[in-house]
Write an enzyme that holds these catalytic residues in place. Structure first.
Site, PDB file in Angstrom:
ATOM      1  N   CYS A   1      -3.368   0.381   6.954  1.00  0.00           N
ATOM      2  CA  CYS A   1      -3.393  -0.232   8.290  1.00  0.00           C
ATOM      3  C   CYS A   1      -4.137   0.684   9.247  1.00  0.00           C
ATOM      4  O   CYS A   1      -4.792   0.229  10.175  1.00  0.00           O
ATOM      5  CB  CYS A   1      -1.986  -0.429   8.847  1.00  0.00           C
ATOM      6  SG  CYS A   1      -0.820  -0.977   7.654  1.00  0.00           S
TER       7      CYS A   1
ATOM      8  N   GLU B   1       5.246  -3.698  11.777  1.00  0.00           N
ATOM      9  CA  GLU B   1       3.968  -2.999  11.784  1.00  0.00           C
ATOM     10  C   GLU B   1       3.008  -3.863  10.998  1.00  0.00           C
ATOM     11  O   GLU B   1       3.166  -4.050   9.794  1.00  0.00           O
ATOM     12  CB  GLU B   1       4.084  -1.605  11.193  1.00  0.00           C
ATOM     13  CG  GLU B   1       2.881  -0.744  11.538  1.00  0.00           C
ATOM     14  CD  GLU B   1       2.078  -0.365  10.317  1.00  0.00           C
ATOM     15  OE1 GLU B   1       0.871  -0.699  10.280  1.00  0.00           O
ATOM     16  OE2 GLU B   1       2.644   0.240   9.402  1.00  0.00           O
TER      17      GLU B   1
ATOM     18  N   ASN C   1       0.798  -1.239   0.000  1.00  0.00           N
ATOM     19  CA  ASN C   1       0.000   0.000   0.000  1.00  0.00           C
ATOM     20  C   ASN C   1       0.826   1.283   0.000  1.00  0.00           C
ATOM     21  O   ASN C   1       0.345   2.330  -0.405  1.00  0.00           O
ATOM     22  CB  ASN C   1      -1.045  -0.007   1.123  1.00  0.00           C
ATOM     23  CG  ASN C   1      -0.449  -0.104   2.501  1.00  0.00           C
ATOM     24  OD1 ASN C   1       0.757  -0.307   2.654  1.00  0.00           O
ATOM     25  ND2 ASN C   1      -1.275   0.039   3.513  1.00  0.00           N
TER      26      ASN C   1
END
Ligand code: G3P
Length: 478
Positions: free
Chosen positions: A287, A253, A158
């Site tokens: 996210c 992450e 992304n």
């Protein structure tokens, strides 16, 4: 085959002797757009060797020179924003304007990291022994930060540029070398970004970029004895990596199920605007997207109406036309999202719009009256589908947020600052935003997830600290 993009190592572009390639599928056309090299384990070994060799002399290169090269790379990256953004549009269907923003933001991140690195790493510590009981002033301890060695960076699809440079820049300014394994969707954008570092004139071997199938080189890279640190952003793979990697620092992450709690006294227009921006930007493939709205029953009808009105104004279509909602990254992702929607349908959620899908393009969908027995209440769609759960107390909202296995960010909308602080304290997430949607940026803010959302903290300062170790020299006086 001239059509296959080469990978980068030892300061040059190479073809894999495997002769194999991997296709990058354009999410909009669902046809192969580019091809990249399918690197082999043998090549990974060679890349690691040159990364290790290059790091030794880089660590001795003066800090100001390291910073100077990073500033140069940042400027070149910004100059190349148009062609890189074009790749992002074709590889990950990022809306055209957002694609340009990602590259510019990345250039700024690299410059900021160079500046921050000069400050942080230019300072050491000096301790005297006589502050600890039983000691006299005979020991002088000098501590400074030293690099870890070879950093392996694995960014997600992304943000193939921004979440790559957020790992590359702190690694390099700290005196590490860097091996990048970009996501296949986003690999060509990443290769182009690496080209900017190449043009800046970094020493040979300091930066490498290997492309290929995760199934062939993924584990091999993350378990490689030559790797001294892994910085990963992505999904569940991160949990697997953390179990397999050796005794090295990890920065992870992973996913999120960011909750948005809306209280009775909230500015509902502000909340609605943030819910739409937070939930539907880049079609929900962030996210930090708002992934569940927890709204007090008394204001729920009003809020849902406002959100619905804004959703109706979102444009849906190809990224080239800069539409708000663009095709999701892959067919399997679209199928997964559809599965969550069908589950909610069977369990009788209220559909504020009709479910509509064409190929990988999914129209924005708001689901009201979602209950905890529905999958969408807990799982992250990574798509333009947003569930609303109506709550009867603040505690109920906090409980739902904390019952998630994720703990990335959350947000709360209220005009009462005391309540906002109390709720922020109670939410088990790495960050809580008061009166705004969750977001990672600005990029120098700390960024971290609790529970399954991650290990360690990112943000420029934290990444520099994480990619270094303390080394002490103690002078013992007679
Ligand atoms: O999904 C990746 C995460 O880092 C999101 O970043 O900038 O969209 O909040 P951002």
């Amino acid at each position: 085959d001239g059509d296959v993009y080469k990978y980068y190592t030892d300061g040059e572009w190479r073809k894999s002797p495997s002769g194999k390639s991997v296709s990058v599928i354009n999410p909009t056309t669902r046809k192969p757009q580019y091809k990249v090299q399918a690197c082999t384990q043998e090549e990974v070994n060679k890349v690691m060797e040159s990364a290790k060799a290059a790091q030794k002399s880089w660590a001795r290169t003066p800090l100001w020179k390291r910073a100077e090269l990073l500033h140069k790379a940042a400027a070149i990256l910004k100059e190349h924003k148009a062609p890189i953004a074009e790749c992002l549009v074709k590889e990950i269907a990022k809306p055209a304007k957002d694609a340009v923003t990602e590259v510019v933001r990345s250039g700024d991140l690299v410059s900021y990291t160079a500046e921050e690195g000069v400050r942080i790493l230019g300072e050491g510590k000096f301790l005297l022994s006589d502050s600890f009981p039983g000691n006299n002033r005979s020991k002088y301890c000098l501590s400074s930060k030293i690099p870890l060695g070879v950093v392996l960076a694995i960014p997600p699809f992304n943000y193939p540029i921004n979440l790559a440079v957020s790992k590359i820049a702190p690694a390099l300014i700290s005196g590490n070398s860097l091996v990048l394994k970009p996501p296949t969707q986003g690999a060509v954008s990443a290769l182009h970004m690496v080209h900017c570092f190449h043009l800046a004139g970094f020493p040979k071997g300091l930066i490498s970029c290997v492309t290929g199938k995760g199934s062939e080189i993924g584990d091999f890279l993350t378990m490689h004895p030559g790797v001294n640190c892994i910085s990963f952003t992505g999904g569940d793979t991160g949990i697997a990596i953390s179990k397999k990697s050796g005794m090295i620092p990890l920065q992870m992450e992973l996913g999120g199920k960011d909750a948005c709690i809306v209280l009775e006294d909230a500015d509902l227009d502000l909340a609605a605007a943030n819910i739409v921006k937070g939930g539907f930007s880049y079609s929900g493939q962030r996210c930090t997207a708002v992934k569940v709205v927890l709204v007090m029953e008394s204001v729920a009808d009003a809020l849902v109406e406002k959100v619905k009105a804004k959703v109706a104004r979102l444009t849906v279509g190809p990224p080239e036309e800069d539409c708000d909602i663009t095709p999701v990254v892959s067919e399997s992702s679209a199928n997964f999202i559809e599965g969550l929607v069908m589950d909610a349908k069977e369990k009788r959620a209220t559909f504020c719009q009709e479910f509509q899908r064409e190929g990988n393009l999914i129209w924005p969908l708001l689901l009201d009256h979602v209950r905890p027995d529905m999958r969408i209440a807990w799982e992250e769609p990574f798509g333009p589908v947003l569930p609303v759960i109506r709550i009867n107390s603040v505690e109920e909202g906090i409980h739902h947020c904390n019952a998630s296995n994720f703990g990335l960010q959350g947000c709360v909308f209220t005009r009462d600052i005391n309540k906002a602080i109390m709720i922020s304290d109670a939410m088990e997430t790495g960050t809580v935003q008061i009166n705004s949607a969750p977001a990672r940026g600005p990029d120098h803010f700390p960024f971290q997830g609790l529970k399954d959302s991650g290990i360690g903290s990112q943000g420029i300062t934290n990444s520099i600290n994480m990619m270094t170790k303390i080394k002490s020299v103690v002078i013992n006086l007679p």
